[in-house]
Design a protein around this motif. Structure first.
Motif: not given
Length: 279
Positions: A173-175, A197-204
């Motif tokens: 995924e793109v973050v 609707h990108l999340l950060t890696l931490t959020e994901l």
């Protein structure tokens, strides 16, 4: 217009369904290989090599029934089927699904389909309301698709529901990167911020864990992704005309999309990650 219709229009706008099939049949009269289709149907950063890496996170013996969410034109599906996986592709864009199915019928790899065509299935639907019963799949795949989904919490909850106990969720995924505020549009998944609707890696990661998943593997793939995108950009700027390319899907818009994608990776507005989790 509802969000899903606007998203569908984004992908329909430049899609040349009939012209793509004519091009394939003309240049590959005996049927295209997976590598020949890759410039068209591997619409993600990293191409067929990234798909191979993602699929290697699954064991066909342990995870035979797989759901590919946001399956697009089916490059990942056909590649997975060649490894022995039974893959259901779900995409919100019906024209993608129809073209995906026809491309599968044209490929040179007949072993990707059993005699009943059961190795691959094509479903038009919304990932926020998966049309499957509980415990249906052994694994769920995401490849550059969650970033188009405005309610990732609901999507991941749906994944948890349809996965059997011990099932896998794997993502390429793109973050969001540290310079997300400098993100340049258009990009392949969105013409404007509206559908990004990108999340950060931490959020994901936190979302997956809150939904009952255990993270098994997490890798930042951004440096490799940037190198791959730089090579692709050189090919796109070459004078010769490719048999197949993303322009057959996105039209002339892809010239700017491809340029922006490279710049967004270079300035770390976006990152690319690979994740494997177990429920």
């Amino acid at each position: 217009m509802p969000d899903h219709q606007r998203l569908t229009e984004h992908y329909h706008q430049g899609l040349r369904d009939d012209a793509i099939l004519t091009q394939v049949r003309t240049h590959y009269p005996n049927g295209p290989t997976l590598h020949q289709l890759a410039p068209l149907d591997q619409l993600h950063i990293g191409g067929i090599a990234a798909s191979k890496k993602l699929l290697n996170l699954l064991d066909p013996q342990k995870h035979p029934k797989v759901l590919d969410i946001g399956s697009g034109l089916g490059g990942l599906m056909r590649q997975g089927a060649a490894l022995g996986l039974q893959i259901t592709g779900l995409d919100i864009t019906h024209r993608f699904n129809a073209l995906n199915q026809t491309l599968s019928q044209l490929t040179l790899e007949p072993h990707t389909l059993d005699k009943n065509g059961a190795a691959l299935r094509y479903i038009t639907g919304n990932a926020s309301a998966l049309p499957f019963a509980e415990n249906t799949f052994d694994a769920v795949l995401f490849q550059h698709s969650l970033m188009n989904m405005p309610d990732p919490n609901q999507v991941i909850a749906q994944c948890r529901r349809v996965l059997r106990p011990g099932g896998r969720l794997v993502m390429h995924e793109v973050v969001s990167g540290e310079n997300i505020t400098e993100l340049r549009f258009p990009v392949p998944w969105a013409a404007t911020q509206e559908h990004s609707h990108l999340l950060t890696l931490t959020e994901l990661t936190q979302l997956l864990e809150a939904s009952g998943f255990q993270i098994l593997h997490s890798e930042d793939w951004s440096s490799t992704a940037l190198e791959w995108r730089q090579r692709q950009r050189q090919k796109e700027q070459a004078s010769h005309t490719a048999v197949l390319s993303p322009q057959w899907v996105f039209g002339e818009r892809f010239l700017q999309m491809g340029k922006n994608l490279l710049e967004n990776l270079s300035i770390r507005a976006i990152n690319v990650v690979e994740i494997s989790a177990r429920c």
